[in-house]
Every structure is written in structure tokens, then in C-alpha cells.
Design a protein around this motif. Structure first.
Motif, PDB file in Angstrom:
ATOM      1  N   ALA A  36     -14.562  45.723 -36.541  1.00  0.00           N
ATOM      2  CA  ALA A  36     -14.779  45.029 -35.274  1.00  0.00           C
ATOM      3  C   ALA A  36     -13.486  44.867 -34.477  1.00  0.00           C
ATOM      4  O   ALA A  36     -13.531  44.492 -33.308  1.00  0.00           O
ATOM      5  N   LEU A  37     -12.356  45.173 -35.096  1.00  0.00           N
ATOM      6  CA  LEU A  37     -11.065  44.944 -34.431  1.00  0.00           C
ATOM      7  C   LEU A  37     -10.941  45.729 -33.134  1.00  0.00           C
ATOM      8  O   LEU A  37     -10.524  45.173 -32.114  1.00  0.00           O
ATOM      9  N   GLU A  38     -11.276  46.993 -33.147  1.00  0.00           N
ATOM     10  CA  GLU A  38     -11.126  47.792 -31.929  1.00  0.00           C
ATOM     11  C   GLU A  38     -12.004  47.248 -30.808  1.00  0.00           C
ATOM     12  O   GLU A  38     -11.590  47.202 -29.656  1.00  0.00           O
ATOM     13  N   GLN A  39     -13.206  46.781 -31.154  1.00  0.00           N
ATOM     14  CA  GLN A  39     -14.095  46.196 -30.148  1.00  0.00           C
ATOM     15  C   GLN A  39     -13.489  44.926 -29.554  1.00  0.00           C
ATOM     16  O   GLN A  39     -13.730  44.605 -28.402  1.00  0.00           O
ATOM     17  N   ARG A  41     -10.126  44.145 -29.507  1.00  0.00           N
ATOM     18  CA  ARG A  41      -8.724  44.295 -29.101  1.00  0.00           C
ATOM     19  C   ARG A  41      -8.513  43.874 -27.650  1.00  0.00           C
ATOM     20  O   ARG A  41      -7.661  43.047 -27.356  1.00  0.00           O
ATOM     21  N   GLU A  42      -9.304  44.422 -26.761  1.00  0.00           N
ATOM     22  CA  GLU A  42      -9.124  44.126 -25.350  1.00  0.00           C
ATOM     23  C   GLU A  42      -9.542  42.698 -25.016  1.00  0.00           C
ATOM     24  O   GLU A  42      -8.836  41.982 -24.307  1.00  0.00           O
ATOM     25  N   SER A  44      -9.480  40.055 -26.777  1.00  0.00           N
ATOM     26  CA  SER A  44      -8.542  39.042 -27.260  1.00  0.00           C
ATOM     27  C   SER A  44      -7.118  39.292 -26.772  1.00  0.00           C
ATOM     28  O   SER A  44      -6.203  38.582 -27.157  1.00  0.00           O
ATOM     29  N   GLN A  45      -6.938  40.293 -25.921  1.00  0.00           N
ATOM     30  CA  GLN A  45      -5.648  40.613 -25.302  1.00  0.00           C
ATOM     31  C   GLN A  45      -4.560  40.933 -26.320  1.00  0.00           C
ATOM     32  O   GLN A  45      -3.410  40.526 -26.164  1.00  0.00           O
ATOM     33  N   LEU A  46      -4.929  41.681 -27.356  1.00  0.00           N
ATOM     34  CA  LEU A  46      -3.932  42.096 -28.346  1.00  0.00           C
ATOM     35  C   LEU A  46      -3.078  43.209 -27.759  1.00  0.00           C
ATOM     36  O   LEU A  46      -3.597  44.222 -27.297  1.00  0.00           O
ATOM     37  N   SER A  47      -1.783  43.020 -27.795  1.00  0.00           N
ATOM     38  CA  SER A  47      -0.886  44.086 -27.363  1.00  0.00           C
ATOM     39  C   SER A  47      -0.885  45.173 -28.431  1.00  0.00           C
ATOM     40  O   SER A  47      -1.232  44.912 -29.586  1.00  0.00           O
ATOM     41  N   PRO A  48      -0.497  46.388 -28.069  1.00  0.00           N
ATOM     42  CA  PRO A  48      -0.434  47.453 -29.081  1.00  0.00           C
ATOM     43  C   PRO A  48       0.467  47.083 -30.269  1.00  0.00           C
ATOM     44  O   PRO A  48       0.159  47.438 -31.406  1.00  0.00           O
ATOM     45  N   GLU A  49       1.543  46.340 -30.012  1.00  0.00           N
ATOM     46  CA  GLU A  49       2.450  45.940 -31.083  1.00  0.00           C
ATOM     47  C   GLU A  49       1.766  44.977 -32.059  1.00  0.00           C
ATOM     48  O   GLU A  49       1.879  45.125 -33.273  1.00  0.00           O
ATOM     49  N   ILE A  50       1.071  43.996 -31.517  1.00  0.00           N
ATOM     50  CA  ILE A  50       0.388  43.021 -32.380  1.00  0.00           C
ATOM     51  C   ILE A  50      -0.784  43.695 -33.087  1.00  0.00           C
ATOM     52  O   ILE A  50      -1.041  43.431 -34.261  1.00  0.00           O
ATOM     53  N   ILE A  74     -11.543  35.335 -33.998  1.00  0.00           N
ATOM     54  CA  ILE A  74     -12.748  34.682 -33.475  1.00  0.00           C
ATOM     55  C   ILE A  74     -13.736  35.739 -32.997  1.00  0.00           C
ATOM     56  O   ILE A  74     -14.919  35.711 -33.357  1.00  0.00           O
ATOM     57  N   CYS A  75     -13.254  36.678 -32.220  1.00  0.00           N
ATOM     58  CA  CYS A  75     -14.117  37.741 -31.707  1.00  0.00           C
ATOM     59  C   CYS A  75     -14.735  38.531 -32.854  1.00  0.00           C
ATOM     60  O   CYS A  75     -15.957  38.756 -32.873  1.00  0.00           O
ATOM     61  N   MET A  76     -13.925  38.950 -33.810  1.00  0.00           N
ATOM     62  CA  MET A  76     -14.411  39.733 -34.937  1.00  0.00           C
ATOM     63  C   MET A  76     -15.433  38.937 -35.747  1.00  0.00           C
ATOM     64  O   MET A  76     -16.476  39.464 -36.142  1.00  0.00           O
ATOM     65  N   SER A  77     -15.146  37.672 -35.987  1.00  0.00           N
ATOM     66  CA  SER A  77     -16.056  36.812 -36.749  1.00  0.00           C
ATOM     67  C   SER A  77     -17.382  36.651 -36.041  1.00  0.00           C
ATOM     68  O   SER A  77     -18.445  36.623 -36.676  1.00  0.00           O
ATOM     69  N   ASN A  78     -17.327  36.546 -34.717  1.00  0.00           N
ATOM     70  CA  ASN A  78     -18.560  36.398 -33.948  1.00  0.00           C
ATOM     71  C   ASN A  78     -19.435  37.653 -34.017  1.00  0.00           C
ATOM     72  O   ASN A  78     -20.658  37.555 -33.927  1.00  0.00           O
TER      73      ASN A  78
END
Length: 142
Positions: A36-39, A41-42, A44-50, A74-78
Motif C-alpha cells: 500500500a506504500l506506493e498508493q 506515497r503522494e 502522505s507527501q513522502l519525499s523520494p528520500e523519506i 495511517i494511509c496504509m493502515s486505512n
């Protein structure tokens, strides 16, 4: 979970099997959860580094400190209905989620207990993303 060495080799072997089972379950849970991380990523505003750092969550030297990680968790858990509306763990759904993996019953109760105990430590925090990242860091250490 510490493995206590005992003289009786039968007990020792049973303990080794349990640790191996726990590691296997955590591997399955982490891999599935990470899908679910890629879904997220945007969202939750994860930068490429994080995002790159997050791939190494279980490494000993990885520090769970960035607020954005909490938002991603939170997003992934949801995506798997693992949180209640207040971004706190949904105990029953988490039990069911972990039990859904091979040998998940080995880890389910302990995992829920650890997360719940960590949640209690940061219960007064109002920023959900910040609170969840603190809970994740606590869970990782425990």
C-alpha cells in the motif's frame, strides 16, 4: 520476544520453531502492508528520500522520526481497515489481519498488545501523523 535457553533440547527446539515462525509472520505482514506504500506515497507527501528510507524500516539504524511516515502509516493502515476513525488501532481488525497470514496466530495477540501499549504512551498527542510515527517507533523498538 526473548528465547530462554533451557537444558532440555526438546524445549529448545520448540522455542527455535516459535522464533522462526514469528519472523516468518512479520515478513509476510510487512511485505503485504508495504504494498500500500506506493498508493499512499503522494497522499502522505513522502519525499523520494523519506520513501527510500522507509523501505528500510526494520533495519536497526533506521530512525522512525519523520511526521510524513506517520501520515503514510495511517494511509496504509486505512487500506486494510486497521485503524479506527481516530487513527488508533482497531484491535479486532488488526488481530484478523495478522491471523490471515501463515502462522499469524503466533504473533497476533503480542503485536496488538505492543501497539496498544505504545499508543497509550502517546495518547495525548493531537497531531495524528506525529502520534502514529511515535507509536511506530515505539513498536519497532519493542
Amino acid at each position: 520476544m526473548a528465547l530462554m535457553w533451557v537444558v532440555c533440547s526438546a524445549l529448545m527446539l520448540a522455542g527455535v520453531e516459535r522464533v522462526a515462525g514469528t519472523a516468518e509472520v512479520m515478513s509476510h505482514v510487512t511485505a503485504h502492508f508495504g504494498k500500500a506504500l506506493e498508493q499512499c506515497r503522494e497522499e502522505s507527501q513522502l519525499s523520494p528520500e523519506i520513501l527510500e528510507e522507509f523501505q528500510h524500516f526494520w533495519r536497526e539504524d533506521f530512525e522512525v522520526v519523520h511526521r510524513e511516515l506517520g501520515c503514510a502509516i495511517i494511509c496504509m493502515s486505512n487500506k486494510f481497515s486497521l485503524l479506527q476513525d481516530d487513527a488508533r488501532m482497531h484491535h479486532e481488525n488488526m488481530h484478523d489481519y495478522v491471523k490471515g497470514f501463515p502462522q499469524g496466530d503466533v504473533l497476533s495477540a503480542k503485536m496488538v498488545e505492543l501497539i496498544h501499549n505504545c499508543e497509550k504512551q502517546f495518547d495525548d498527542m493531537t497531531d495524528e501523523c506525529e502520534r502514529v510515527v511515535k507509536v511506530a517507533a515505539c513498536f519497532k523498538v519493542d
